[in-house]
Design a protein around this motif. Sequence first.
Motif, mmCIF file in Angstrom:
data_model
loop_
_atom_site.group_PDB
_atom_site.id
_atom_site.type_symbol
_atom_site.label_atom_id
_atom_site.label_comp_id
_atom_site.label_asym_id
_atom_site.label_seq_id
_atom_site.Cartn_x
_atom_site.Cartn_y
_atom_site.Cartn_z
ATOM 1 N N UNK A 243 1.128 -1.102 -0.124
ATOM 2 C CA UNK A 243 -0.030 -0.032 0.078
ATOM 3 C C UNK A 243 0.889 1.428 0.153
ATOM 4 N N UNK A 244 2.013 1.249 -0.706
ATOM 5 C CA UNK A 244 2.877 2.304 -0.934
ATOM 6 C C UNK A 244 2.518 3.049 -2.169
ATOM 7 N N UNK A 245 1.277 3.803 -1.976
ATOM 8 C CA UNK A 245 1.060 4.422 -3.354
ATOM 9 C C UNK A 245 1.870 5.594 -3.868
ATOM 10 N N UNK A 246 2.791 5.977 -3.023
ATOM 11 C CA UNK A 246 3.755 6.924 -3.469
ATOM 12 C C UNK A 246 4.728 6.379 -4.562
ATOM 13 N N UNK A 247 5.154 5.116 -4.022
ATOM 14 C CA UNK A 247 6.365 4.634 -4.919
ATOM 15 C C UNK A 247 5.610 3.821 -6.080
ATOM 16 N N UNK A 251 6.652 4.560 -9.890
ATOM 17 C CA UNK A 251 6.899 3.799 -10.995
ATOM 18 C C UNK A 251 6.135 3.661 -12.035
ATOM 19 N N UNK A 252 4.957 4.259 -11.980
ATOM 20 C CA UNK A 252 4.053 4.360 -13.296
ATOM 21 C C UNK A 252 4.716 5.844 -13.795
ATOM 22 N N UNK A 253 4.935 6.769 -13.173
ATOM 23 C CA UNK A 253 5.568 7.835 -13.957
ATOM 24 C C UNK A 253 6.714 7.602 -14.701
ATOM 25 N N UNK A 254 7.586 6.865 -14.044
ATOM 26 C CA UNK A 254 8.870 6.497 -14.828
ATOM 27 C C UNK A 254 8.783 5.737 -15.971
#
Length: 289
Positions: A243-247, A251-254
């Motif tokens: 549940x580490x949504x920032x990570x 990952x999606x942005x990269x």
Amino acid sequence: MVSQGTTSATPATDAPGVVERDRPGAGERIAAVAEQTWRPLALLVACFAAWWAISAFKLVAEYLVPSPGATFEVLTGKWGYIWQHTWVTTYETLLGFAIAVAVGVFAAVIMVYSTTVERTLYPILLFAQVIPKIAIAPLFVVWMGFGIGPKIVVAVLIAFFPVVISMVAGLKAVDPEMLQLSATMGAGPMATFVKIRLPASLPHLFSGLKVAVTLAVTGAVVGEFVGANEGLGYVILQANGNLDTPMLFAGLLVMSAIGVALFVVVEVAERLLLPWHASRRDGAVTTAY
């Protein structure tokens, strides 16, 4: 009366109704680039503004949609970790894309020059394309293990179809009169392919390559979802499980940035290799009536 040795033909740019345009200068080129890019940039800014507003006004719980600040803090604070996995996914993507291009172009050439091969292979390609790759990816893990092999195979399978279809369309789009002319002038099959068919097919091929290179990123990540201990797919799965949504968002942005960067590389290659194509001309000579 025209004397011998004097050219009587009127230059193309002096013909009635033909206007020669000056080549654009640096300022005009910058303005053209700005004209082409400001709309997508404005849309991107609007999307980030909406993302910020959703998190700032607590419209959605933070564990579901993290703030842009938290996401970029993860990107900068854990950049070494993210870069390590980004390189793995990029390598898998490039290798899978290269194999898909080589095999796809070869298959397209064979299909165009052999009706029997086309009628035999084309239905199989369609059948393979409609099968969800996420459904068969576990088979590749069973057959090939948890190494880099399954990820490359999935990337190849996803990127292969746009390449072969666009190449077949390009090879078949050649003007028949050009083929007849080359045959009349004694050109063999190889010379006709190199001088006429291949150059005429390149605009279609690059259209397929721009689709395929972005799909190759998806294929590599899908392969990592099924079974991997490195790569952006692994990072996204780990973040989702914790549940580490920032990570997860990082990952999606990269992953999206990799797709956009590779798309731009193919676009630049097309501009450099096909300056003669109508879509790339700045209009040096046009008609005006």
